[in-house]
Design a protein around this motif. Structure first.
Motif, PDB file in Angstrom:
ATOM      1  N   THR A 186       0.831  -1.203   0.000  1.00  0.00           N
ATOM      2  CA  THR A 186       0.000   0.000   0.000  1.00  0.00           C
ATOM      3  C   THR A 186       0.867   1.256   0.000  1.00  0.00           C
ATOM      4  O   THR A 186       2.082   1.201   0.217  1.00  0.00           O
ATOM      5  N   ARG A 187       0.201   2.390  -0.222  1.00  0.00           N
ATOM      6  CA  ARG A 187       0.907   3.673  -0.205  1.00  0.00           C
ATOM      7  C   ARG A 187       1.461   3.995   1.173  1.00  0.00           C
ATOM      8  O   ARG A 187       2.389   4.793   1.302  1.00  0.00           O
ATOM      9  N   ARG A 188       0.872   3.409   2.190  1.00  0.00           N
ATOM     10  CA  ARG A 188       1.353   3.647   3.541  1.00  0.00           C
ATOM     11  C   ARG A 188       2.807   3.244   3.712  1.00  0.00           C
ATOM     12  O   ARG A 188       3.541   3.839   4.510  1.00  0.00           O
ATOM     13  N   ALA A 189       3.251   2.246   2.943  1.00  0.00           N
ATOM     14  CA  ALA A 189       4.645   1.808   3.045  1.00  0.00           C
ATOM     15  C   ALA A 189       5.607   2.922   2.643  1.00  0.00           C
ATOM     16  O   ALA A 189       6.747   2.962   3.116  1.00  0.00           O
ATOM     17  N   ASP A 213      -2.254  10.482  -3.103  1.00  0.00           N
ATOM     18  CA  ASP A 213      -2.928   9.404  -3.812  1.00  0.00           C
ATOM     19  C   ASP A 213      -2.712   9.531  -5.313  1.00  0.00           C
ATOM     20  O   ASP A 213      -2.670  10.641  -5.865  1.00  0.00           O
ATOM     21  N   GLY A 214      -2.620   8.386  -5.984  1.00  0.00           N
ATOM     22  CA  GLY A 214      -2.549   8.354  -7.435  1.00  0.00           C
ATOM     23  C   GLY A 214      -3.908   8.089  -8.045  1.00  0.00           C
ATOM     24  O   GLY A 214      -4.948   8.225  -7.387  1.00  0.00           O
ATOM     25  N   ILE A 215      -3.906   7.677  -9.311  1.00  0.00           N
ATOM     26  CA  ILE A 215      -5.174   7.459 -10.001  1.00  0.00           C
ATOM     27  C   ILE A 215      -5.806   6.134  -9.625  1.00  0.00           C
ATOM     28  O   ILE A 215      -6.954   5.874  -9.957  1.00  0.00           O
ATOM     29  N   SER A 216      -5.081   5.262  -8.943  1.00  0.00           N
ATOM     30  CA  SER A 216      -5.616   3.984  -8.487  1.00  0.00           C
ATOM     31  C   SER A 216      -4.949   3.627  -7.166  1.00  0.00           C
ATOM     32  O   SER A 216      -4.028   4.310  -6.707  1.00  0.00           O
ATOM     33  N   ARG A 219      -1.233   3.183  -7.323  1.00  0.00           N
ATOM     34  CA  ARG A 219      -0.440   4.318  -7.803  1.00  0.00           C
ATOM     35  C   ARG A 219      -0.280   5.334  -6.664  1.00  0.00           C
ATOM     36  O   ARG A 219      -1.210   5.574  -5.893  1.00  0.00           O
ATOM     37  N   ALA A 220       0.877   5.929  -6.574  1.00  0.00           N
ATOM     38  CA  ALA A 220       1.164   6.952  -5.575  1.00  0.00           C
ATOM     39  C   ALA A 220       1.992   8.053  -6.215  1.00  0.00           C
ATOM     40  O   ALA A 220       2.785   7.804  -7.138  1.00  0.00           O
TER      41      ALA A 220
END
Length: 705
Positions: A186-189, A213-216, A219-220
Motif C-alpha cells: 500500500t501507499r502507507r509503506a 494518492d494516485g489514479i488507483s 499508484r502513488a
C-alpha cells in the motif's frame, strides 16, 4: 534639460543583438566585397583569399564542435566560408572585384546563402530540441532507476515501477509517480518513510517529501521539494480582482510549491485556520476576504474581539469616501459599500450577529422552498440577489476566553451545523485546534477546509489534519508558508500572498460597486440588529474619532441634526427571480399580458436593465428602481450621438448623468437595450469592452422591421 539628456543617453544601439537572415546576408556579402577590394588595392595575391576562406571554415567548424552543433550546420558554415574565399580569389584573379560579373556572382552566392541559412537554422533548432528531449528522457530514466533502487533500500518495496517523473513549473522540485507491485503493498509503506526518503535524498532544510494518492490504489505520487521558498515575499495580485468571480467556484487562497494554486470551496464548506502568533494567519484572512470581495454574490461579516482589527482595514476607504476625509486619496471617490458588511468587536455585537445569522438560515429554509424546487436543488442557489454570508472569526482563543465569549462560540458552532444549505458559512481562526483554545470540537470536526500557517509540534498537525506522517520542521518555510487540506485529504504545502493596508484599500475601491445587498426575507429575519449595524452608537468605537453628526438637507421638513448612517440608500433588498414552472406557457402568455396592460410579479421585481445573458448587467443595484426621466433619457441619447464613431459605455453615461439626474446604471442598461433592439444604437464588443454607437455614425445601420 537634464532629463532630456538622460533620455537621449539611455537610447543606445544594442550591438550584441544577433543577425537575422537579411542582415546576416548583407553583412557577409558586404564584408567579402570590402575585404576583396582592399586586397586588390594592395596587390595581395589571390591565394591569400583561399587561405583566409579555409581559415574561417576551420574556425567556425571548431567553434561549432565545442557547442555540439549538428553536422549539417557545420558543413553549411564551412561551405559558406570556402565560398567566400573562392569568390574573392576568383575576383582578384580576374583583375576587378567591382565588375558587373563579379558583383553578380557575389549577389547570387549571398542570396543562396541567406536562403539556405533559414532552412539550416530551423533544422538546428529542431535537432537541438530533439537532443534536449532525449537528454531529459535519459535523465528521467536515470532518476527512475535511482528511485526504484531507493524504494527497495529505504522502503523495502521490491518490484516497483516509475511510470513518470515530472519537474514542477516553479522549479522547486519534482513529482515521482510510483506503481506499486502486486501482493498488497500500500501507499502507507511509502508515506511512513517520508523522513527517511528525505534524508536519503539529502534535501535542504525546509524541504521534504510528501506522498499523495494516485489514479488507483496501486499508484502513488511522491512530491519532492528540493528548493525552499523561505524569504520569498509575493504581493497579492490585486489586478486579478478586476475579473468578476462567484463564490460558487472554488477560490484561490495560496500558491502551491509545485506552481499550482490551492483552492477552497467557500460555498459548501466551513473553514478553520490555525497557527501561532507571527505566522501570518491574519494576513491570510485578509487575502481570503479580498477573494470574497472579488465575488458579487457574497457578504463578509467579521467577529474579532481584538478591537475588530481584522475588519478595520476594510472600512477605511469606504469611510473616507463617505466622510470626504481631507487629505485621503479616497476623498470624493465613489466607494458606496465597505469591504466587510458587518463588524463585531464585542461579545454583545457578536451575539447579535450570530443570532441574525441563525434567523436568516431558518427564514431562508421556508422563504425559498419554491425557489429551490424550481432550480431542482436542495441547496440554496446563491447569486447577486441572494448572496451567501461568510462569517470570519479571529481569533478562537479570544472568542473562548470568557463565559460570554463561549456563548459566541456556541453560536458559531450552530451556524456551522445548520446553515450550510442556506448559504451561511464560517471561517474560524485559532492559535491551536486543541480543546483549551477551541472547547467545542464540532467547530474543527465540521470544517472540511483546513489551513495551517505554522505549528510548534508534530502532534498539532496530527490533531489538525488527521494522524498522518507530518513534520512541523519540514512543512513550513517560515512566515508566509502554510498547509492546505480539503475534504479530509492529505494537505499540500505552499505559500500565501502578502497584502498590505494600501492593497486592501485598492481592493475595496475596485470591488465595492459589485457588493450585493441582503435579500428581503433575510433582512426581515435579521431585524433591526442588522439594519442599525452602522449607526453611530453601534460603530463609533471602531474609529479613533466618532463620525460627526450630519444636518438634514436644506428644504427638508425637519431641520434637526440626524446621526450618521452610512447604509442609507444602498442597503435595500432586491427580489429573487424564480423561473417559471412552464416556461413555454409563460412565453405564449406574455404577449397577451402586455396587450392587456397586465404586469407580472417577476417583471416588477426584476431590476431595470437586468439581462441574465448579459454579464454587464450583473452589477450591484443598491438603489430602488426609479421612474424613468425623459430629460435624462434624451440627455443619454445626446451623449451617445456626441461620442461619434467610437461610441461610449454604460459606465461613462452614468458618470455624466448621475450628478444631474440621479440616473442609475441599471436604468441606463435598460435604455441601451431598448435602443439596440430598435436600431437607434449599435452595440459593439462584449463584457467590459461593450460600446454603444449611434446609428448616424455606423455604416451598416440596422433596419427596423
Amino acid at each position: 534639460m537634464s532629463s532630456s539628456k538622460n533620455t537621449k543617453r539611455a537610447a543606445r544601439v544594442d550591438w550584441s543583438a544577433g543577425h537575422g537572415p537579411l542582415t546576416g546576408t548583407l553583412n557577409a556579402t558586404a564584408g567579402a566585397l570590402a575585404a576583396t577590394a582592399l586586397a586588390h588595392a594592395t596587390g595581395t595575391p589571390e591565394w591569400w583569399a583561399l587561405a583566409a576562406g579555409a581559415a574561417g571554415a576551420t574556425g567556425t567548424i571548431g567553434a561549432g564542435l565545442r557547442k555540439a552543433v549538428t553536422r549539417a550546420t557545420l558543413a553549411f558554415r564551412g561551405a559558406s566560408w570556402m565560398a567566400a574565399g573562392v569568390w574573392s580569389s576568383w575576383a582578384l584573379a580576374s583583375g576587378d572585384p567591382t565588375s558587373p560579373t563579379a558583383l553578380g556572382a557575389l549577389a547570387i552566392a549571398g542570396i543562396a546563402g541567406g536562403t539556405l541559412s533559414t532552412a539550416f537554422a530551423a533544422h538546428e533548432e529542431t535537432e537541438q530540441a530533439r537532443r534536449a528531449t532525449l537528454l531529459s528522457l535519459g535523465t528521467r530514466r536515470a532518476q527512475a532507476a535511482e528511485w526504484i533502487e531507493r524504494l527497495e533500500r529505504v522502503c523495502r518495496i521490491e518490484g516497483a515501477a516509475i511510470p513518470g517523473i515530472e519537474p514542477w513549473p516553479s522549479g522547486n522540485g519534482y513529482t515521482v509517480e510510483v506503481e506499486l507491485p502486486a501482493g498488497g503493498t500500500t501507499r502507507r509503506a511509502i508515506a511512513d518513510r517520508t523522513e527517511a526518503l528525505a534524508s536519503d535524498l539529502d534535501l535542504p532544510t525546509g524541504c521534504g517529501v510528501q506522498v499523495l494518492d494516485g489514479i488507483s490504489k496501486r499508484r502513488a505520487l511522491i512530491l519532492v521539494k528540493t528548493k525552499s521558498m523561505a524569504g520569498q515575499e509575493r504581493m497579492f495580485p490585486v489586478e486579478e480582482l478586476r475579473e468578476l468571480e462567484t463564490v460558487v467556484n472554488p477560490l484561490p487562497v495560496a500558491l502551491l510549491s509545485d506552481g499550482g494554486r490551492a483552492e477552497l470551496d467557500m460555498r459548501q464548506a466551513s473553514t478553520i485556520v490555525a497557527g501561532p502568533t507571527g505566522t501570518g494567519k491574519t494576513n491570510w484572512l485578509h487575502t481570503l476576504i479580498a477573494r470574497l470581495n472579488q465575488c458579487n454574490d457574497v457578504l463578509v461579516w467579521v467577529i474579532d474581539f481584538n478591537a475588530g482589527s481584522v475588519g478595520l482595514p476594510w472600512l477605511n476607504a469606504w469611510r473616507d469616501a463617505q466622510y470626504n476625509t481631507e487629505g485621503s486619496r479616497w476623498a470624493g471617490a465613489d466607494i458606496p459599500a465597505p469591504g466587510v458588511d458587518w463588524v463585531a468587536s464585542t461579545p454583545a455585537e457578536a451575539k447579535l450577529m450570530l443570532t441574525a445569522a441563525v434567523r436568516i438560515a431558518k427564514a431562508r429554509k421556508v422563504a425559498y422552498q419554491a425557489h429551490m424546487r424550481a432550480e431542482d436543488d436542495d441547496k440554496l442557489p446563491v447569486g447577486p440577489e441572494l448572496p451567501e454570508i461568510v462569517i470570519v472569526v479571529d481569533e478562537g482563543a479570544e472568542v473562548a476566553a470568557t463565559r460570554a465569549a463561549k456563548d459566541v462560540l456556541a453560536g458559531i458552532s450552530e451556524v456551522i451545523r445548520i446553515a450550510r444549505a442556506m448559504a451561511v458559512r464560517a471561517v474560524v481562526s485559532a492559535l491551536r485546534v486543541t480543546q483549551d483554545v477551541l472547547p467545542d470540537p464540532m467547530v474543527r470536526k465540521m470544517a472540511s477546509n483546513r489551513v495551517c500557517t505554522g505549528a510548534t509540534e508534530d502532534s498539532e498537525l496530527g490533531h489538525f489534519f488527521g494522524w498522518r506522517a507530518l513534520s512541523a520542521e519540514d512543512s513550513f518555510d517560515g512566515v508566509g508558508s502554510l498547509l492546505v487540506g480539503t475534504d479530509g485529504k492529505a494537505p499540500r504545502g505552499g505559500s500565501f500572498w502578502r497584502i498590505t493596508p494600501t492593497l486592501i484599500e485598492d481592493v475595496c475601491a475596485m470591488t465595492s460597486a459589485r457588493r450585493p445587498t441582503l435579500d428581503a426575507p433575510s433582512m426581515q429575519a435579521a431585524g433591526q440588529a442588522y439594519a442599525d449595524r452602522w449607526t453611530t452608537e453601534r460603530c463609533s468605537h471602531l474609529w479613533a474619532t466618532a463620525p460627526a453628526e450630519e444636518t438634514a438637507p436644506a428644504g427638508s421638513s425637519e431641520g434637526r441634526p440626524r446621526e450618521w448612517k452610512a447604509t442609507a440608500g444602498w442597503d435595500q433588498p432586491r427580489g429573487v427571480h424564480t423561473p417559471e414552472v412552464d416556461e413555454l406557457e409563460a412565453m405564449f402568455r406574455a404577449p397577451a399580458a402586455d396587450r392587456d396592460g397586465i404586469g407580472t410579479d417577476d417583471a416588477a421585481s426584476e431590476p431595470a436593465g437586468y439581462d441574465g445573458s448579459d454579464a454587464s448587467t450583473w452589477t450591484t443595484r443598491r438603489e430602488q428602481r426609479q421612474p424613468e426621466q425623459p430629460d435624462a433619457r434624451a440627455a443619454a441619447l445626446r451623449l451617445i450621438l456626441a461620442a461619434g464613431a467610437e461610441g461610449t459605455g454604460a459606465s461613462a453615461l452614468e458618470r455624466e448623468l448621475r450628478p444631474n439626474f440621479g440616473t442609475t446604471r441599471p436604468t441606463i442598461h435598460g435604455w441601451l437595450k431598448a435602443w439596440a433592439e430598435t436600431g437607434e444604437v449599435v452595440k459593439t464588443g462584449s463584457g467590459s469592452k461593450t460600446r454603444y454607437v449611434h446609428r448616424q455614425h455606423t455604416t451598416d445601420t440596422p433596419t427596423q422591421d
